[in-house]
Design a protein around this motif. Structure first.
Motif: not given
Length: 438
Positions: A107, A111, A312
């Motif tokens: 994540p 991002s 995210s």
């Protein structure tokens, strides 16, 4: 394809140290996958490879042949508001103890607008599996169709899921054979196994985290560096922008080794907190992945601190049916091991911690075994920390109390404490290997 080859001739050739040709390797891998070449014949050839090795050209063709037995993923259809094709980035770790880096890393990189198709696996033995950890999140599912993977990458940017059976099926069959025939310890076979799946996955940039130490498959830097160079060469030859970091695995990463507890620690990292070593490696690998697709001069810590990486994470978990706000499982039984004396912790053996977590139920001995979400080991002190006699060192967690004594045995010689002792600082990242080094 030439069907006139005979498996015994190929076995003899490799036994005698000769190289196999492209046509021979193509025939062999296809014939083994469809059952024409028998298990005992491939077993003999694998042992010949262990003893005689393979050239770079042979390893490259062996890898390509395994890729060609299955499907290859294509992310060229991912939308890009700025025009052109979005470039994907991925990371692969050779496995360690407390290695939860994929969870915050995917994540974090996403991002930045970089799609991360992280096809991951399950744990076996003392090393943990990314999918086992994420399945501790209520509702989260590991199995996605190719269409679901593409949709999630397009809308959220990150996906962590199980690799489909269609990717390099020859590798799945060969891996199972090597596991029971004493032919796992071969750098050409290890490298081609990993890279056949990663290249078939279709990523543009790949960063390899090659662990070295007691808790890793590679115990010394020379072997780890050779494996890293071999894999970087395979990726480079296949057109994938590939780099590798050699990283420390004599001591576990972070303060947990388990499933739910590693998710908890990963969420702490995504919240701008968490153990310093986990943050350091997450950021270093993020920088490598971003550089691999042309994004440089950024500090990934900013996304950890401003909540973008956490956004995210939450979107990724929710998209796969998980509840990012759900309470993670807690163990039914806990047992804390305390320090017998005062002093400085100078050693905490990663392998012993991994075995203890496995015996507590966090890992599996066979692929079909179930794992406990709440089982594992919590660390209260690591090398360099000063402790007093009676202070907690580790807490063993499990749902089955009868597992605790054997886990305690695994930890019996795992920790060294010396009064007035000192733990010399150890670099987490030992080396970086790029295409120019091979």
């Amino acid at each position: 394809m030439n069907s006139a080859y005979d498996a015994v001739d190929l076995i003899r050739a490799k036994r005698d140290g000769r190289s196999l040709s492209k046509d021979q390797i193509d025939w062999l891998i296809t014939a083994y996958t469809d059952g024409t070449v028998a298990e005992e014949q491939m077993s003999a050839l694998a042992m010949a490879i262990v003893l005689r090795g393979m050239s770079r050209a042979e390893i490259r063709q062996w890898t390509a042949a395994m890729i060609n037995t299955g499907e290859q993923m294509d992310f060229s259809s991912l939308s890009n508001p700025e025009g052109g094709r979005r470039r994907t980035a991925d990371k692969h770790s050779t496995g360690g103890v407390g290695d939860k880096i994929t969870l915050p890393l995917a994540p974090l990189v996403a991002s930045y607008g970089v799609p991360v198709p992280q096809l991951s696996g399950r744990g076996l033995g003392h090393t943990g599996g990314t999918l086992d950890k994420l399945e501790a999140v209520p509702g989260w599912r590991a199995s996605l169709s190719n269409a679901e993977i593409l949709q999630q990458l397009d809308t959220i940017g990150a996906v962590i899921c199980a690799a489909g059976s269609g990717l390099a099926p020859a590798d799945k069959k060969l891996y199972a054979l090597r596991d029971v025939t004493g032919t796992v310890e071969s750098i050409p076979l290890i490298a081609s196994s990993i890279m056949s799946k990663k290249i078939a996955e279709g990523t543009d940039a790949l960063v390899l985290d090659v662990k070295v130490g007691t808790g890793a498959f590679m115990k010394n830097c020379d072997d780890a560096a050779e494996l890293a160079r071999t894999m970087v060469a395979l990726g480079t030859d296949a057109g994938v922008n590939t780099t590798a970091l050699l990283t420390e695995m004599n001591t576990p990463l972070g303060l947990t080794a388990g499933n739910a507890m590693e998710v908890e620690e990963s969420v702490a990292v995504l919240a701008g907190d968490g153990p310093a070593d986990v943050v350091e490696l997450t950021v270093a690998l993020a920088e490598e992945m971003l550089a691999g697709v042309g994004i440089t001069g950024v500090d990934p810590r900013e996304k950890l601190n401003n909540g973008k990486a956490m956004d995210s994470w939450r979107a990724m978990i929710a998209a796969q049916g998980g509840d990012p706000d759900a309470q993670l499982p807690e163990p039914r039984h806990q047992h804390t091991i305390t320090a017998a004396e005062s002093g400085t912790v100078t050693r905490l053996d990663a392998y012993a911690v991994g075995v203890a977590a496995w015996r507590l139920g966090a890992g599996r001995a066979r692929k079909e075994d179930a794992v406990q979400a709440a089982a594992g080991v919590r660390l209260h002190a690591k090398p360099g920390d000063t402790v007093r006699a009676g202070a907690p060192l580790v807490t063993l967690c499990t749902d089955e109390q009868q597992r605790i004594p054997r886990a305690e045995q695994a930890m019996a010689e795992a920790i060294d404490i010396f009064e007035g002792g000192d733990a010399e600082p150890v670099a987490l990242i030992k080396a970086r290997i790029v295409a120019g080094d091979i």
